[in-house]
Design a protein around this motif. Sequence first.
Motif, PDB file in Angstrom:
ATOM      1  N   ALA A   1      43.864  32.375  36.748  1.00 58.42           N
ATOM      2  CA  ALA A   1      44.113  32.685  38.165  1.00 58.42           C
ATOM      3  C   ALA A   1      42.941  33.462  38.757  1.00 58.42           C
ATOM      4  CB  ALA A   1      45.417  33.467  38.309  1.00 58.42           C
ATOM      5  N   ASP A   2      42.379  34.398  37.990  1.00 59.35           N
ATOM      6  CA  ASP A   2      41.234  35.184  38.470  1.00 59.35           C
ATOM      7  C   ASP A   2      40.018  34.269  38.659  1.00 59.35           C
ATOM      8  OD1 ASP A   2      39.974  37.615  39.222  1.00 59.35           O
ATOM      9  OD2 ASP A   2      39.113  37.832  37.219  1.00 59.35           O
ATOM     10  N   ARG A   3      39.793  33.380  37.710  1.00 59.64           N
ATOM     11  CA  ARG A   3      38.651  32.451  37.828  1.00 59.64           C
ATOM     12  C   ARG A   3      38.840  31.519  39.015  1.00 59.64           C
ATOM     13  NH1 ARG A   3      38.044  31.560  31.290  1.00 59.64           N
ATOM     14  NH2 ARG A   3      36.602  33.301  30.985  1.00 59.64           N
TER      15      ARG A   3
ATOM     16  N   GLY B   1      34.855  41.782  47.521  1.00 61.16           N
ATOM     17  CA  GLY B   1      35.553  40.693  46.836  1.00 61.16           C
ATOM     18  C   GLY B   1      36.663  41.173  45.918  1.00 61.16           C
ATOM     19  N   HIS B   2      36.839  42.492  45.786  1.00 62.60           N
ATOM     20  CA  HIS B   2      37.914  43.013  44.938  1.00 62.60           C
ATOM     21  C   HIS B   2      38.945  43.758  45.761  1.00 62.60           C
ATOM     22  CE1 HIS B   2      34.711  42.449  41.963  1.00 62.60           C
ATOM     23  NE2 HIS B   2      35.716  41.978  41.287  1.00 62.60           N
ATOM     24  N   ASP B   3      39.175  43.281  46.964  1.00 55.32           N
ATOM     25  CA  ASP B   3      40.140  43.960  47.820  1.00 55.32           C
ATOM     26  C   ASP B   3      41.569  43.622  47.393  1.00 55.32           C
ATOM     27  OD1 ASP B   3      40.573  41.557  50.359  1.00 55.32           O
ATOM     28  OD2 ASP B   3      39.341  41.333  48.594  1.00 55.32           O
TER      29      ASP B   3
ATOM     30  N   TRP C   1      43.757  41.793  48.769  1.00 59.61           N
ATOM     31  CA  TRP C   1      44.135  40.387  48.928  1.00 59.61           C
ATOM     32  C   TRP C   1      43.667  39.524  47.768  1.00 59.61           C
ATOM     33  CZ3 TRP C   1      48.054  39.840  51.811  1.00 59.61           C
ATOM     34  CH2 TRP C   1      48.238  40.654  52.928  1.00 59.61           C
ATOM     35  N   HIS C   2      42.556  39.924  47.112  1.00 61.82           N
ATOM     36  CA  HIS C   2      42.139  39.209  45.893  1.00 61.82           C
ATOM     37  C   HIS C   2      43.243  39.358  44.830  1.00 61.82           C
ATOM     38  CE1 HIS C   2      40.019  37.971  42.288  1.00 61.82           C
ATOM     39  NE2 HIS C   2      40.061  39.196  41.801  1.00 61.82           N
ATOM     40  N   SER C   3      43.695  40.591  44.619  1.00 63.41           N
ATOM     41  CA  SER C   3      44.761  40.808  43.623  1.00 63.41           C
ATOM     42  C   SER C   3      46.035  40.067  43.999  1.00 63.41           C
ATOM     43  CB  SER C   3      45.071  42.300  43.491  1.00 63.41           C
ATOM     44  OG  SER C   3      43.926  42.960  43.043  1.00 63.41           O
TER      45      SER C   3
ATOM     46  N   LEU D   1      47.199  44.372  38.557  1.00 59.49           N
ATOM     47  CA  LEU D   1      46.435  45.548  38.109  1.00 59.49           C
ATOM     48  C   LEU D   1      45.034  45.219  37.587  1.00 59.49           C
ATOM     49  CD1 LEU D   1      49.376  47.325  36.251  1.00 59.49           C
ATOM     50  CD2 LEU D   1      48.137  48.277  38.221  1.00 59.49           C
ATOM     51  N   HIS D   2      44.676  43.920  37.449  1.00 57.92           N
ATOM     52  CA  HIS D   2      43.470  43.598  36.685  1.00 57.92           C
ATOM     53  C   HIS D   2      42.195  44.217  37.250  1.00 57.92           C
ATOM     54  CE1 HIS D   2      42.529  40.460  39.650  1.00 57.92           C
ATOM     55  NE2 HIS D   2      41.336  40.383  39.107  1.00 57.92           N
ATOM     56  N   ASP D   3      42.115  44.380  38.554  1.00 61.06           N
ATOM     57  CA  ASP D   3      40.866  44.905  39.113  1.00 61.06           C
ATOM     58  C   ASP D   3      40.882  46.412  39.348  1.00 61.06           C
ATOM     59  OD1 ASP D   3      39.021  42.912  39.059  1.00 61.06           O
ATOM     60  OD2 ASP D   3      39.500  42.106  41.035  1.00 61.06           O
ATOM     61  N   VAL D   4      42.049  47.036  39.177  1.00 62.70           N
ATOM     62  CA  VAL D   4      42.095  48.503  39.295  1.00 62.70           C
ATOM     63  C   VAL D   4      41.209  49.120  38.211  1.00 62.70           C
ATOM     64  CG1 VAL D   4      43.617  50.521  39.070  1.00 62.70           C
ATOM     65  CG2 VAL D   4      44.382  48.527  40.372  1.00 62.70           C
TER      66      VAL D   4
HETATM   67 NI    NI Z   1      39.379  39.680  39.833  1.00 66.99          NI
END
Ligand code: NI
Length: 217
Positions: free
Chosen positions: A121-123, A24-26, A28-30, A57-60
């Motif tokens: 946006a993340d939510r 779920g953090h691929d 395409w999510h970003s 960058l949020h999930d890196v």
């Molecule tokens: Ni996220």
Amino acid sequence: MDKTYIISRTEAFVKEQLGKDTTGHDWWHSDRVRNTASAIAEMENADVFICTLAALLHDVADEKLNPSKEAGLQKVHTWLKDHLTDQEQINHIMNIIETMSFSGGGGEPMKSLEGQVVQDADRLDALGAVGISRVFAFSGAKGRPIHDPGVDPREESLKEEYRDYSKGTAINHFYEKLLKLKFSMNTPYGRKIAEERHEFMLSFLDQFYKEWNQGDK
Ligand code: NI
Ligand code: ADP
């Protein structure tokens, strides 16, 4: 450095960092979070460049993808220092990502408008049809069952318990987290999109139980 160039270098960096994730953090999510963040930023008059870089960058920095939360944040900080000269922009983006990475444990509210936009946006990516797909992909990756009528939803209060994937089911995650998210949106436009996606999840659950119980007397 030119903004378009920095964004395209950052896209390549994020793809390289997240490309192989299947939980779920691929990439395409970003990418979706970046697109949604830009759309909200335009509506709410936020700084689109800051929102775009923070969203990409949020999930890196995510602790699940790094040896520690600090190591993840350090990686993002190094990247920003190498590509931006404006210290205020670097601090602003780091502040957004730090606040987001602590929010799972009930951290501080987001201070800046840009942070509120990216968090919304993340939510939103956890809601609607995409959100539904991500719950089941994540659950499969963690070995959680789709549904078990004998297992009740838990309160998502303790972080350790929440991260203990051995207990609980994909369907319960809707009640434990997803159906609560629309109440925590920061921006009016984010809330409007959340309402639509929330309704879609409710109708998905209706249909799910209808099929699950088909044939019950
Ligand atoms: Ni996220
Ligand atoms: P993010 O880092 O994108 O804010 P999370 O890491 O909390 O979100 O979750 C990533 C995706 O996996 C989300 O779409 C979420 O719904 C799903 N997910 C997270 N925790 C669980 C869980 N315990 N059971 C099922 N799905 C989960």
